[in-house]
Design an enzyme around this catalytic site. Structure first.
Site, PDB file in Angstrom:
ATOM      1  N   ASP A   7       0.883  -1.160   0.000  1.00 35.42           N
ATOM      2  CA  ASP A   7       0.000   0.000   0.000  1.00 35.42           C
ATOM      3  C   ASP A   7       0.926   1.216   0.000  1.00 35.42           C
ATOM      4  O   ASP A   7       1.424   1.622   1.049  1.00 35.42           O
ATOM      5  CB  ASP A   7      -0.903  -0.005   1.233  1.00 35.42           C
ATOM      6  N   GLU A  68      -1.072  -1.204  -5.003  1.00 35.85           N
ATOM      7  CA  GLU A  68      -2.288  -0.429  -5.253  1.00 35.85           C
ATOM      8  C   GLU A  68      -2.054   0.567  -6.379  1.00 35.85           C
ATOM      9  O   GLU A  68      -1.047   1.281  -6.387  1.00 35.85           O
ATOM     10  CB  GLU A  68      -2.715   0.318  -3.989  1.00 35.85           C
ATOM     11  N   ASP A 141      -2.817   1.260   6.833  1.00 33.06           N
ATOM     12  CA  ASP A 141      -1.951   0.970   5.682  1.00 33.06           C
ATOM     13  C   ASP A 141      -1.497  -0.493   5.699  1.00 33.06           C
ATOM     14  O   ASP A 141      -1.354  -1.121   4.654  1.00 33.06           O
ATOM     15  CB  ASP A 141      -0.712   1.879   5.692  1.00 33.06           C
TER      16      ASP A 141
END
Length: 172
Positions: A7, A68, A141
Site C-alpha cells: 500500500d 495499489e 496501511d
C-alpha cells in the site's frame, strides 16, 4: 503462493505478506509499515521506502507483488508521493523477476469484502477474519497491504490466464 502486498505511501508504506492458494486458507506471514519523516526530502524518503521494501523482499521471499494503483485525489502532492512509492515497489519486484499485480482500491475492497465501496473499517474487519487474526492490523496501511496481497492471491492467477489467452499472448 506467497504474495507481498504494498500500500504505497511516502509517510507510511504498508507491507503485508500472505501465503495461500486455491483450496488453501490464506495465512499471515508478516505485516508492517515503512515510515519516513514528512520533513525529509523526497529523494531521501524514496530511498528509505526502497530500502524497506527491498529488505522485506529479501526476508519474506514472495512469489508475486501486488501494488495499489494510484487513483485521482484532490491533493496532487499526495498522489505524486503515492505514485512514486508505488513505482519503487514495481521496479524492485521487476528487477527480481517477480510478477506484479496492480489493483484499484475498489478492486481490492470487492475482493475482500464483496463490495467495492467498503470503508476502511470493513476491510480491516474482513482481513482480521479471513486471516484468523486476534486483532486488526494497525495502522490501516498495514491492513490495506494485506488486502492487496489477498486480492492478488485470489485474482492474480486468473488474470494471468486471461492475459495469456488474449491475442498476442501475455503482456507485462
Amino acid at each position: 503462493m506467497r504474495v507481498l502486498g504494498v500500500d504505497p505511501g511516502l509517510t507510511r508504506c504498508g507491507l503485508g505478506v500472505v501465503d495461500g492458494g486455491l483450496g488453501i486458507r490464506a495465512h499471515l506471514v508478516e505485516v508492517g509499515v515503512v515510515r519516513t519523516p514528512a520533513t525529509a526530502e523526497v529523494a531521501e524518503r524514496l530511498c528509505a521506502v526502497s530500502d524497506g521494501i527491498d529488505a522485506w523482499l529479501d526476508r519474506t521471499r514472495p512469489e508475486a507483488v501486488a501494488v495499489e494503483k494510484v487513483f485521482s485525489q484532490a491533493n496532487m502532492r499526495t498522489v505524486m508521493g503515492t505514485a512514486q512509492a508505488g513505482a519503487v515497489a514495481i521496479v524492485l519486484a521487476a528487477r527480481r523477476g517477480l510478477p506484479v499485480g496492480l489493483y484499484t482500491p475498489s478492486e481490492v475492497k470487492a475482493a475482500v469484502t464483496g463490495s467495492g465501496r467498503a470503508d476502511k473499517a470493513q476491510v480491516s474487519f474482513m482481513i482480521t477474519r479471513l486471516l484468523g487474526l486476534t486483532e486488526a492490523p494497525r495502522p490501516a496501511d498495514a491492513a490495506d497491504a494485506l488486502a492487496l496481497a489477498l486480492c492478488h492471491l485470489w485474482r492474480g492467477p486468473a488474470l494471468a490466464r486471461f492475459r495469456s489467452a488474449a491475442p498476442g499472448g501475455p503482456t507485462r
